[in-house]
Design a protein around this motif. Sequence first.
Motif, short mmCIF file in Angstrom:
data_model
loop_
_atom_site.label_atom_id
_atom_site.label_comp_id
_atom_site.label_asym_id
_atom_site.label_seq_id
_atom_site.Cartn_x
_atom_site.Cartn_y
_atom_site.Cartn_z
N LEU A 1 36.31 10.05 36.06
CA LEU A 1 36.04 10.94 37.18
C LEU A 1 36.03 12.41 36.75
O LEU A 1 35.20 13.20 37.21
CB LEU A 1 37.06 10.74 38.30
CG LEU A 1 36.98 9.40 39.04
CD1 LEU A 1 38.06 9.32 40.12
CD2 LEU A 1 35.61 9.20 39.67
N ILE A 2 36.96 12.77 35.88
CA ILE A 2 36.99 14.15 35.37
C ILE A 2 35.73 14.44 34.57
O ILE A 2 35.10 15.50 34.72
CB ILE A 2 38.24 14.36 34.49
CG1 ILE A 2 39.51 14.33 35.35
CG2 ILE A 2 38.15 15.68 33.72
CD1 ILE A 2 40.78 14.30 34.55
N PHE A 3 35.33 13.50 33.73
CA PHE A 3 34.14 13.67 32.91
C PHE A 3 32.88 13.76 33.78
O PHE A 3 32.03 14.63 33.57
CB PHE A 3 34.02 12.49 31.94
CG PHE A 3 32.91 12.64 30.93
CD1 PHE A 3 33.08 13.46 29.83
CD2 PHE A 3 31.72 11.97 31.09
CE1 PHE A 3 32.05 13.61 28.90
CE2 PHE A 3 30.69 12.11 30.18
CZ PHE A 3 30.87 12.93 29.07
N ILE A 4 32.77 12.87 34.75
CA ILE A 4 31.63 12.88 35.66
C ILE A 4 31.58 14.18 36.46
O ILE A 4 30.51 14.80 36.63
CB ILE A 4 31.69 11.68 36.63
CG1 ILE A 4 31.50 10.35 35.87
CG2 ILE A 4 30.66 11.82 37.74
CD1 ILE A 4 30.13 10.16 35.28
N SER A 5 32.74 14.63 36.94
CA SER A 5 32.80 15.85 37.74
C SER A 5 32.33 17.06 36.94
O SER A 5 31.51 17.87 37.42
CB SER A 5 34.23 16.08 38.24
OG SER A 5 34.64 15.01 39.07
N ALA A 6 32.85 17.20 35.72
CA ALA A 6 32.43 18.32 34.87
C ALA A 6 30.94 18.25 34.57
O ALA A 6 30.24 19.27 34.58
CB ALA A 6 33.24 18.30 33.56
#
Length: 254
Positions: A104-109
């Motif tokens: 989720l962090i990777f997708i968000s960034a």
Amino acid sequence: MVVYYACVMFIFGACFGSFYNVVGYRLPRDMSIIKPASHCTSCNHKLNIGDLFPIFSYLFLKGKCRYCKAKVGFFYPIFETVTGFLFLFCYLKYGFTKELWIALIFISASLIIIISDYQTMIIPDEVLLTTLILLAGIYGFGFGLEKLGSVLLHGLISFGLMFLLKLFGDFLFKRESMGGGDIKLMFIFGMVLGWPTAILAIFFSSFIALPASLFLVSKENNHEIPFGPFLVIAAMILLLSGFDMNQLISIMTY
């Protein structure tokens, strides 16, 4: 319960997608992501809570501002829907695990970078640094210091190889071949994907970028094309598909 959580993840994703659109627009322009509050870009009227429900407000208001009736871009509900489905897919793939938070962090960034780099040719350092800190925290506290050291090493290798590729490109084309943001972005790729898969993302993104590049060049010869959006799209595909270059190398060398 799976259906319930899936719906919740989609709604959360759509809401965050709306926020990421704001962040991607404002950060590279040195604007606060808090002030001014969300407003109509045509009449500058402050939007109330009923105007800000992702997807549904657009449909209910028929794609128009409630106050001045100006048309609202179709991109907004599309981006919110895509973000919702990406959050949903991450949940279905990883469940409520530590890997889910990393994804989720990777997708968000990645989504913020798509907006920012496409509109301004800038990948904000604030996004990269925040992502690095969050990932380091999850790897360090969730998986242990040994795992943290390993992913940081993969990030460093990816960064170094991308920097060497930039130097080669600068020499070959006699001009700056890629921006510094793309190089720093590779550090994040290396942490999440591992350096072999991160390097593969570079070549994969080139294939994705080719049709769009040919189209834009045919319209305008001097049009500069940001590479960051294609990089993160390739990386997201590799992450969510579960592709692991390390496993492929092991199979080929077995």
